[in-house]
Scaffold this motif. Structure first.
Motif, PDB file in Angstrom:
ATOM      1  N   LEU A 237     -15.312  12.574 -15.741  1.00 53.46           N
ATOM      2  CA  LEU A 237     -14.107  12.071 -16.409  1.00 53.46           C
ATOM      3  C   LEU A 237     -12.928  12.997 -16.151  1.00 53.46           C
ATOM      4  CD1 LEU A 237     -12.653  10.167 -18.358  1.00 53.46           C
ATOM      5  CD2 LEU A 237     -13.500  11.559 -20.256  1.00 53.46           C
ATOM      6  N   GLY A 238     -13.146  14.308 -16.268  1.00 55.06           N
ATOM      7  CA  GLY A 238     -12.079  15.251 -15.975  1.00 55.06           C
ATOM      8  C   GLY A 238     -11.610  15.156 -14.536  1.00 55.06           C
ATOM      9  N   LEU A 239     -12.567  15.011 -13.603  1.00 52.89           N
ATOM     10  CA  LEU A 239     -12.198  14.869 -12.196  1.00 52.89           C
ATOM     11  C   LEU A 239     -11.420  13.575 -11.966  1.00 52.89           C
ATOM     12  CD1 LEU A 239     -12.394  15.825  -9.261  1.00 52.89           C
ATOM     13  CD2 LEU A 239     -14.639  14.717  -9.119  1.00 52.89           C
ATOM     14  N   GLY A 240     -11.839  12.498 -12.616  1.00 57.73           N
ATOM     15  CA  GLY A 240     -11.117  11.237 -12.478  1.00 57.73           C
ATOM     16  C   GLY A 240      -9.688  11.321 -13.006  1.00 57.73           C
ATOM     17  N   LEU A 241      -9.505  12.004 -14.141  1.00 61.64           N
ATOM     18  CA  LEU A 241      -8.152  12.184 -14.675  1.00 61.64           C
ATOM     19  C   LEU A 241      -7.296  13.036 -13.738  1.00 61.64           C
ATOM     20  CD1 LEU A 241      -8.949  12.797 -18.457  1.00 61.64           C
ATOM     21  CD2 LEU A 241      -7.900  10.759 -17.436  1.00 61.64           C
ATOM     22  N   ALA A 242      -7.905  14.048 -13.129  1.00 66.06           N
ATOM     23  CA  ALA A 242      -7.168  14.877 -12.172  1.00 66.06           C
ATOM     24  C   ALA A 242      -6.715  14.046 -10.973  1.00 66.06           C
ATOM     25  CB  ALA A 242      -8.050  16.047 -11.715  1.00 66.06           C
ATOM     26  N   MET A 243      -7.614  13.205 -10.460  1.00 66.04           N
ATOM     27  CA  MET A 243      -7.241  12.340  -9.337  1.00 66.04           C
ATOM     28  C   MET A 243      -6.146  11.355  -9.729  1.00 66.04           C
ATOM     29  SD  MET A 243     -11.021  11.456  -7.804  1.00 66.04           S
ATOM     30  CE  MET A 243     -12.076  12.709  -7.070  1.00 66.04           C
ATOM     31  N   GLY A 244      -6.256  10.790 -10.942  1.00 68.15           N
ATOM     32  CA  GLY A 244      -5.242   9.846 -11.389  1.00 68.15           C
ATOM     33  C   GLY A 244      -3.873  10.483 -11.546  1.00 68.15           C
ATOM     34  N   ALA A 245      -3.834  11.671 -12.159  1.00 65.80           N
ATOM     35  CA  ALA A 245      -2.559  12.366 -12.316  1.00 65.80           C
ATOM     36  C   ALA A 245      -1.970  12.737 -10.960  1.00 65.80           C
ATOM     37  CB  ALA A 245      -2.758  13.619 -13.174  1.00 65.80           C
ATOM     38  N   HIS A 246      -2.824  13.157 -10.045  1.00 67.97           N
ATOM     39  CA  HIS A 246      -2.372  13.505  -8.697  1.00 67.97           C
ATOM     40  C   HIS A 246      -1.821  12.278  -7.975  1.00 67.97           C
ATOM     41  CE1 HIS A 246      -3.304  16.327  -5.057  1.00 67.97           C
ATOM     42  NE2 HIS A 246      -2.166  15.680  -4.891  1.00 67.97           N
ATOM     43  N   ALA A 247      -2.507  11.154  -8.109  1.00 68.61           N
ATOM     44  CA  ALA A 247      -2.042   9.926  -7.463  1.00 68.61           C
ATOM     45  C   ALA A 247      -0.700   9.471  -8.033  1.00 68.61           C
ATOM     46  CB  ALA A 247      -3.088   8.822  -7.626  1.00 68.61           C
ATOM     47  N   LEU A 248      -0.558   9.572  -9.351  1.00 69.82           N
ATOM     48  CA  LEU A 248       0.726   9.207  -9.966  1.00 69.82           C
ATOM     49  C   LEU A 248       1.848  10.094  -9.466  1.00 69.82           C
ATOM     50  CD1 LEU A 248       2.306   7.565 -12.060  1.00 69.82           C
ATOM     51  CD2 LEU A 248       1.638   9.266 -13.776  1.00 69.82           C
ATOM     52  N   TRP A 249       1.575  11.390  -9.344  1.00 64.67           N
ATOM     53  CA  TRP A 249       2.587  12.328  -8.850  1.00 64.67           C
ATOM     54  C   TRP A 249       2.975  11.997  -7.406  1.00 64.67           C
ATOM     55  CZ3 TRP A 249       6.071  15.722 -10.231  1.00 64.67           C
ATOM     56  CH2 TRP A 249       6.480  16.721  -9.356  1.00 64.67           C
ATOM     57  N   ASN A 250       1.998  11.714  -6.556  1.00 59.93           N
ATOM     58  CA  ASN A 250       2.298  11.398  -5.160  1.00 59.93           C
ATOM     59  C   ASN A 250       3.029  10.071  -5.014  1.00 59.93           C
ATOM     60  OD1 ASN A 250       1.033  13.755  -4.481  1.00 59.93           O
ATOM     61  ND2 ASN A 250      -0.661  12.816  -3.350  1.00 59.93           N
ATOM     62  N   SER A 251       2.798   9.140  -5.937  1.00 58.21           N
ATOM     63  CA  SER A 251       3.445   7.827  -5.839  1.00 58.21           C
ATOM     64  C   SER A 251       4.844   7.805  -6.426  1.00 58.21           C
ATOM     65  CB  SER A 251       2.581   6.776  -6.553  1.00 58.21           C
ATOM     66  OG  SER A 251       2.536   7.037  -7.955  1.00 58.21           O
ATOM     67  N   SER A 252       5.256   8.896  -7.056  1.00 61.85           N
ATOM     68  CA  SER A 252       6.553   8.895  -7.747  1.00 61.85           C
ATOM     69  C   SER A 252       7.710   8.638  -6.786  1.00 61.85           C
ATOM     70  CB  SER A 252       6.761  10.220  -8.473  1.00 61.85           C
ATOM     71  OG  SER A 252       6.762  11.309  -7.556  1.00 61.85           O
ATOM     72  N   SER A 253       7.604   9.106  -5.550  1.00 62.44           N
ATOM     73  CA  SER A 253       8.698   8.903  -4.597  1.00 62.44           C
ATOM     74  C   SER A 253       8.794   7.452  -4.140  1.00 62.44           C
ATOM     75  CB  SER A 253       8.498   9.806  -3.377  1.00 62.44           C
ATOM     76  OG  SER A 253       7.259   9.522  -2.737  1.00 62.44           O
ATOM     77  N   GLU A 254       7.750   6.661  -4.399  1.00 70.33           N
ATOM     78  CA  GLU A 254       7.760   5.253  -4.011  1.00 70.33           C
ATOM     79  C   GLU A 254       8.225   4.343  -5.143  1.00 70.33           C
ATOM     80  OE1 GLU A 254       7.099   4.659  -0.934  1.00 70.33           O
ATOM     81  OE2 GLU A 254       6.384   6.680  -0.478  1.00 70.33           O
ATOM     82  N   LEU A 255       8.593   4.906  -6.279  1.00 71.73           N
ATOM     83  CA  LEU A 255       8.958   4.107  -7.455  1.00 71.73           C
ATOM     84  C   LEU A 255      10.464   3.972  -7.624  1.00 71.73           C
ATOM     85  CD1 LEU A 255       6.358   5.555  -9.991  1.00 71.73           C
ATOM     86  CD2 LEU A 255       6.169   3.510  -8.551  1.00 71.73           C
TER      87      LEU A 255
END
Length: 445
Positions: A237-255
């Motif tokens: 669960l912790g690893l999944g949250l880390a991946m999700g937060a990382h993905a959100l951060w990387n996608s911010s420039s596309e928003l």
């Protein structure tokens, strides 16, 4: 994969530990040589050294912050430096090779190369990078699980791993930006290097540590818990949250034009602030635990009341190290530091046995005995310095907690066939540890 591990992994023998250590150090060293050469080829020699110098700037403050978080029960520098080296070398090499392979594969399969790049940044990079960083924590969790005392250790190890990873990644980004500026002849203020430095070094140096801290928090809580579902599901669960937060951060420039600022201000900063508040609370809780549990050992005679008070105070510990250094140099200061670390580990070990179930209790006796023997051997040198620091800091000695079983006066720890007494009974619901044999054949329970 986070369920009960085979015995050879949970309690590796000395030969296995040596082989694993050699293999891991070789892996980190070889991957370090490879990643540095790979980054230099991509950035050019000039860009590499510029990126190296700029990427170094946030490393010391970040490591100092995570080291401060772990001051209540400091982890060995060897373990911290291993995690930092793994992040900077092995995890970075895995990430750059896997990301490049995935990008080339998706670009060849997709009709729109830009869409493939976006998909790789949002869907592939977070999974690869967070998994590579989590491998260092999983190694510690596997081979040094008995030494993990809770979420604070997970946060500290994650912070050092992610700081090392971000250091290598920043060299690559800053070096490439500098190479672009050299080719275009851009001025300093309008340069890509300045913009990259502002975003990655000034604005978001905590990004990678924030992501990986979620993994470390899950592993730390799992290492402490006695409940199998918690130990099974919290790490992924912790690893999944880390991946999700990382993905959100990387996608911010596309928003959109302001997507980065929205994600940064509305998500990253609040989550970072919440994590900092949680870390401070965990640290304070650790110090309270150290103070409470050391009272039992003070009541048994292993520690003096003033020593116990100093060991529960970070300023008093620092003062004791300074006093020892002024009197006996660095070796004396290191001896006091080792003594305080062992005392804190002992307190957290006892607290972990209360909440960790049979698995923790099974490890309690041998580990407690090991720590008590080390403390007793070093007490003559470290105890007076800590007592003096307690007086200078005006710390009130803790009220000795009642011991629920008779305790013999401690004796100097002799050879391996003789040992000191067991300091007190285990909490209700646990089996009482076997008594240590005393020279006269007596014992306590």
């Amino acid at each position: 994969m986070f369920r009960a591990l085979p015995g050879v992994l949970a309690r590796p023998s000395g030969a296995v530990r040596t082989c694993v250590l050699v293999a891991l150090l070789s892996c980190v060293t070889l991957s370090g040589v490879a990643i540095l050469e790979l980054v230099r080829e991509q950035t050019g020699t000039a860009g590499f050294f510029v990126g190296l110098g700029l990427a170094l700037l946030p490393v010391a403050p970040l490591m100092a912050a995570f080291r401060w978080l772990g001051r209540a029960a400091p982890l060995p520098w060897s373990r911290l430096l291993f995690c930092a080296g793994w992040g900077a070398c092995t995890a970075a090499l895995i990430a750059i090779v896997a990301n490049n392979f995935a990008s080339e594969w998706m670009a060849a399969a997709a009709t729109d190369p830009s869409a493939a790049d976006r998909l790789g940044s949002v869907a592939v990079a977070p999974v690869v990078e967070e998994s590579a960083k989590a491998a260092a924590l999983l190694l510690v969790f596997t081979f040094r699980r008995r030494h993990l005392t809770g979420p604070a250790d997970g946060l500290v190890l994650a912070g050092f791993t992610a700081t090392g990873f971000a250091f290598t990644e920043n060299i690559l980004y800053l070096g490439n930006a500098f190479g672009e500026d050299l080719d275009s002849g851009t001025t300093v203020l309008d340069s890509t290097t300045a913009a990259t430095f502002f975003v990655r070094i000034m604005l978001s140096p905590f990004a990678h540590p924030l992501f990986t801290s979620l993994t470390g928090l899950g592993l730390g809580l799992a290492a402490r818990s006695a409940r199998r579902p918690v130990r099974t599901w919290l790490p992924p669960l912790g690893l999944g949250l880390a991946m999700g937060a990382h993905a959100l951060w990387n996608s911010s420039s596309e928003l959109g034009a302001y997507g980065f600022y929205v994600v940064y201000g509305c998500v990253m900063v609040p989550v970072f602030a919440a994590l900092v508040g949680l870390a401070v609370r965990i640290r304070r809780g650790q110090l309270r635990t150290v103070a409470r549990e050391l009272r039992v050992y003070a009541g048994a005679g292993w520690l003096g009341p003033a020593e116990a008070a100093a060991l529960a105070s970070v300023p008093a510990r620092a003062l004791a190290r300074a006093l020892a250094r002024s009197a006996g140099g660095r070796p004396a200061a290191r001896a006091v530091a080792a003594y305080t670390a062992d005392a804190a580990a002992l307190a957290l070990l006892r607290d972990g046995a209360r909440s960790g179930g049979p698995r923790r209790v099974a490890d309690f006796v041998d580990r407690e005995r090991e720590l008590l023997e080390r403390l007793w051997r070093a007490r003559a040198a470290a105890g007076p310095v800590l007592a003096r620091a307690a007086v200078m800091e005006e710390l009130s000695p803790p009220v000795t907690a009642p011991v629920t079983a008779p305790v013999s006066a401690p004796v100097p720890v002799p050879g391996p066939r003789r040992s000191g007494p067991c300091p007190g009974a285990m909490p209700a619901g646990h089996a009482s540890p076997r008594p240590y044999a005393l020279p006269d054949g007596g014992g306590v329970r």
